[in-house]
Write an enzyme that holds these catalytic residues in place. Structure first.
Site, PDB file in Angstrom:
ATOM      1  N   LYS A 125       1.051  -1.375   0.159  1.00  0.00           N
ATOM      2  CA  LYS A 125      -0.051  -0.061  -0.012  1.00  0.00           C
ATOM      3  C   LYS A 125       1.063   1.351  -0.084  1.00  0.00           C
ATOM      4  CE  LYS A 125      -4.374   1.187   0.257  1.00  0.00           C
ATOM      5  NZ  LYS A 125      -5.644   0.378  -0.310  1.00  0.00           N
ATOM      6  N   ASP A 165      -6.839   4.324  -4.534  1.00  0.00           N
ATOM      7  CA  ASP A 165      -7.812   4.222  -3.208  1.00  0.00           C
ATOM      8  C   ASP A 165      -8.263   5.752  -2.832  1.00  0.00           C
ATOM      9  OD1 ASP A 165      -7.814   2.414  -0.766  1.00  0.00           O
ATOM     10  OD2 ASP A 165      -7.242   4.100   0.194  1.00  0.00           O
TER      11      ASP A 165
HETATM   12  P1  NDP Z   1     -13.078   7.934  -2.411  1.00  0.00           P
HETATM   13  O1  NDP Z   1     -11.919   9.051  -2.212  1.00  0.00           O
HETATM   14  O2  NDP Z   1     -13.467   7.848  -3.900  1.00  0.00           O
HETATM   15  O3  NDP Z   1     -14.261   8.154  -1.550  1.00  0.00           O
HETATM   16  C1  NDP Z   1     -13.966   8.155  -0.384  1.00  0.00           C
HETATM   17  C2  NDP Z   1     -15.338   8.815   0.423  1.00  0.00           C
HETATM   18  O4  NDP Z   1     -15.484   8.582   1.715  1.00  0.00           O
HETATM   19  C3  NDP Z   1     -15.570  10.197   0.059  1.00  0.00           C
HETATM   20  O5  NDP Z   1     -16.954  10.439  -0.389  1.00  0.00           O
HETATM   21  C4  NDP Z   1     -15.147  11.086   1.297  1.00  0.00           C
HETATM   22  O6  NDP Z   1     -15.682  12.148   1.509  1.00  0.00           O
HETATM   23  C5  NDP Z   1     -15.610   9.894   2.195  1.00  0.00           C
HETATM   24  N1  NDP Z   1     -14.838  10.084   3.543  1.00  0.00           N
HETATM   25  C6  NDP Z   1     -13.656  10.055   3.807  1.00  0.00           C
HETATM   26  N2  NDP Z   1     -13.223  10.172   5.050  1.00  0.00           N
HETATM   27  C7  NDP Z   1     -14.322  10.208   5.477  1.00  0.00           C
HETATM   28  C8  NDP Z   1     -14.794  10.474   6.960  1.00  0.00           C
HETATM   29  N3  NDP Z   1     -13.983  10.416   7.991  1.00  0.00           N
HETATM   30  N4  NDP Z   1     -16.253  10.703   7.357  1.00  0.00           N
HETATM   31  C9  NDP Z   1     -17.131  10.666   6.383  1.00  0.00           C
HETATM   32  N5  NDP Z   1     -16.686  10.415   4.809  1.00  0.00           N
HETATM   33  C10 NDP Z   1     -15.603  10.248   4.701  1.00  0.00           C
HETATM   34  O7  NDP Z   1     -12.256   6.358  -1.898  1.00  0.00           O
HETATM   35  P2  NDP Z   1     -12.847   4.892  -2.294  1.00  0.00           P
HETATM   36  O8  NDP Z   1     -14.173   5.191  -2.425  1.00  0.00           O
HETATM   37  O9  NDP Z   1     -11.872   4.258  -3.352  1.00  0.00           O
HETATM   38  O10 NDP Z   1     -12.553   4.129  -0.806  1.00  0.00           O
HETATM   39  C11 NDP Z   1     -13.271   4.128   0.110  1.00  0.00           C
HETATM   40  C12 NDP Z   1     -12.683   2.996   0.963  1.00  0.00           C
HETATM   41  O11 NDP Z   1     -12.916   1.786   0.254  1.00  0.00           O
HETATM   42  C13 NDP Z   1     -11.568   3.337   1.752  1.00  0.00           C
HETATM   43  O12 NDP Z   1     -11.552   2.809   2.937  1.00  0.00           O
HETATM   44  C14 NDP Z   1     -10.499   2.394   0.772  1.00  0.00           C
HETATM   45  O13 NDP Z   1      -9.309   1.875   1.439  1.00  0.00           O
HETATM   46  C15 NDP Z   1     -11.507   1.106   0.390  1.00  0.00           C
HETATM   47  N6  NDP Z   1     -11.243   0.438  -0.744  1.00  0.00           N
HETATM   48  C16 NDP Z   1     -11.175   1.095  -2.015  1.00  0.00           C
HETATM   49  C17 NDP Z   1     -10.869   0.275  -3.169  1.00  0.00           C
HETATM   50  C18 NDP Z   1     -10.861   1.009  -4.535  1.00  0.00           C
HETATM   51  O14 NDP Z   1     -10.728   0.556  -5.562  1.00  0.00           O
HETATM   52  N7  NDP Z   1     -11.106   2.392  -4.649  1.00  0.00           N
HETATM   53  C19 NDP Z   1     -10.660  -1.107  -3.038  1.00  0.00           C
HETATM   54  C20 NDP Z   1     -11.010  -1.747  -1.611  1.00  0.00           C
HETATM   55  C21 NDP Z   1     -11.056  -1.028  -0.674  1.00  0.00           C
HETATM   56  P3  NDP Z   1     -14.976  13.368   0.705  1.00  0.00           P
HETATM   57  O15 NDP Z   1     -15.672  13.600  -0.629  1.00  0.00           O
HETATM   58  O16 NDP Z   1     -15.378  14.751   1.552  1.00  0.00           O
HETATM   59  O17 NDP Z   1     -13.568  13.276   0.596  1.00  0.00           O
END
Ligand code: NDP
Length: 451
Positions: A125, A165
């Site tokens: 990572k 991510d």
């Molecule tokens: P993105 O950056 O696309 O989206 C993250 C989302 O979560 C955004 O809407 C963000 O809000 C919100 N967010 C972040 N921190 C907080 C918080 N403290 N409270 C509330 N909302 C929050 O990331 P991903 O969708 O890619 O990733 C989301 C999760 O999935 C992570 O844990 C990641 O590790 C996991 N994951 C992702 C994969 C992938 O293929 N992308 C694969 C496997 C796991 P804002 O818009 O304000 O930033």
């Protein structure tokens, strides 16, 4: 003291300020006790002690210039955790909260998740404490190029293959891949999540969200249930959340929430396809805030509160919970409220979104609980399919990739149940995911001798 307790104690002592990493190690190792009892050869070979130590962790300076000509310096990380079964593989996160502990926890989880996919991928990572919010496209490009200017020397299609991510989507992967290609003078499968025009796979953007819903559907089917007419709470509104919402709608469920780091919206009439497209446009193209959804569709918007807090405080019921935002977003109080309000299934799209206390509550109440390393493995699995397509210099159709994703999620589900039963914890997906992933990696490590 058992080797498991000994190893956890050692990590807590050596990595004493790495809270998230300690949490992930404790959660995994505590379920591995039966493997240590049944396989003394693993204990003898020091596998438990070795698996919590990354192969290497690189920390580097990332200097870049903003649009006004000011110079900024961020910190870059790449933790290459374990490559026993394939090249290091895992995403890159750009978020101000990123530090060594968070990257190590994610890299550690990734080892077992990748092993579960049945594809040959090790765990790693990376990321930076860079905050993409409010930055211009030109600033994002300069940062991505600066990040790759150092990262390139540590990665390669047979060595380490990063992906996206939090904060790293198609745009960022494009800038990083473009820079790598320029300085290496090579077009290779060194990153996944690429655009379709330059080596990406169909369904990769959708894969984590779709896969999470496929996994939840498998869990539900063990009790003769499905998504039809179920009320579903989703957190986040980024990549994973968007495609989880889309797939739930297709499966007949009603999604009532999404959030970002500023607010939660509750739309009791349900987020339909048009509203889902609105969220995608808002977040991916306009890079707006989720509160705009509430103005557009005239629904509840709770500023400063996440989905689980809002459900708890307002006593809103959800049959199924899909946490898809970030680590430790769902605590014991939230879990308690979900259970009391009749939740039957929790599948984690995010990595480690439920605190250990929340997980215990789900388990005590016999909730169908799918931990992230199993439920969200569809993303990295499809990255593995992208690597295969790159190696073969060909691309599969949307249907082919989606079909493979579905088969992989079903097989992960099956492997979790089989391994849970084999190690005396029938129906426990946490034990199942950890033991199944661990045993595959441990056997490979054993074969290599002490390296
Ligand atoms: P993105 O950056 O696309 O989206 C993250 C989302 O979560 C955004 O809407 C963000 O809000 C919100 N967010 C972040 N921190 C907080 C918080 N403290 N409270 C509330 N909302 C929050 O990331 P991903 O969708 O890619 O990733 C989301 C999760 O999935 C992570 O844990 C990641 O590790 C996991 N994951 C992702 C994969 C992938 O293929 N992308 C694969 C496997 C796991 P804002 O818009 O304000 O930033």
């Amino acid at each position: 003291m058992s080797v498991i307790k000994d190893t956890i104690a050692r990590v807590k002592q050596m990595d004493r300020d790495q809270i998230e990493f300690q949490q992930a190690v404790t959660e995994v190792l505590e379920t591995l006790e039966p493997t240590a009892q049944r396989h003394p050869e693993l204990v003898k070979a020091g596998i438990y002690k070795r698996i919590v130590e990354p192969e290497r962790a690189v920390i580097f300076r990332v200097p870049w210039m903003d649009d006004q000509g000011n110079v900024h310096v961020n910190r870059g990380f790449r933790v290459q955790f374990n490559n026993a079964i394939g090249p290091f593989k895992g995403g890159i996160r750009f978020h101000p909260s990123v530090n060594l502990s968070i990257i190590k926890f994610l890299g550690f989880e990734q080892i077992f998740k990748n092993a579960l996919t049945t594809l040959p991928m090790g765990g790693g990572k990376g990321g930076s404490d860079f905050d993409p919010k409010g930055k211009s496209d030109a600033e994002i490009m300069r940062f991505c190029h600066a990040f790759m200017r150092e990262l390139f020397r540590h990665i390669g299609p047979e060595t380490d293959v990063p992906a996206g991510d939090i904060g790293v989507g198609g745009r960022e992967i494009g800038y990083m891949y473009g820079y790598y290609k320029k300085i290496q003078n090579a077009h290779t499968g060194v990153l996944t999540g690429k655009g379709l025009e330059y080596g990406g796979s169909l369904i990769r953007p959708e894969a984590t969200g779709y896969g999470t819903v496929y996994f939840a559907a498998e869990m539900l089917s063990t009790r003769g249930l499905d998504f039809k007419d179920k009320t579903v709470a989703v957190s986040g509104s980024g990549n994973v959340a968007q495609y989880a919402v889309e797939k739930v709608i297709r499966m007949g469920g009603k999604v009532i929430t999404v959030c970002d780091s500023s607010a939660t919206i509750v739309d009791e009439s349900g987020i339909d396809r048009d509203k889902c497209c609105y969220i995608m446009d808002l977040k991916n193209n306009r890079r707006g805030r989720i509160s705009e959804y509430a103005s557009e569709y005239n629904c509840v918007c709770c500023e400063g509160e996440n989905v689980w807090e809002v459900l708890r405080k307002q006593g809103i019921k959800a049959d199924i919970a899909l946490p898809c935002a970030t680590q430790n977003e769902l605590n014991a109080e939230d879990a308690d409220a979900l259970v009391k309000n009749g939740c039957i299934c929790v599948a984690e799209g995010a990595n480690m979104p439920s605190t250990p206390e929340a997980v215990r509550i789900f388990q005590e109440h016999n909730i169908l609980y799918g931990p992230g390393k199993a439920a969200n493995a569809g993303g990295v699995a499809t990255s593995g399919l992208e690597m295969s397509q790159n190696s073969m210099k060909m691309s599969w159709t949307r249907e082919e990739v989606d079909q493979r994703l579905l088969i992989i999620m079903k097989s992960i589900h099956k492997a979790c149940l089989a391994s849970a039963e084999a190690y005396g914890k029938k129906g426990d997906y946490v034990t199942g995911a950890n033991t199944a992933g661990f045993m595959k990696v441990a056997r490979a490590m054993l074969a290599y001798g002490i390296v």
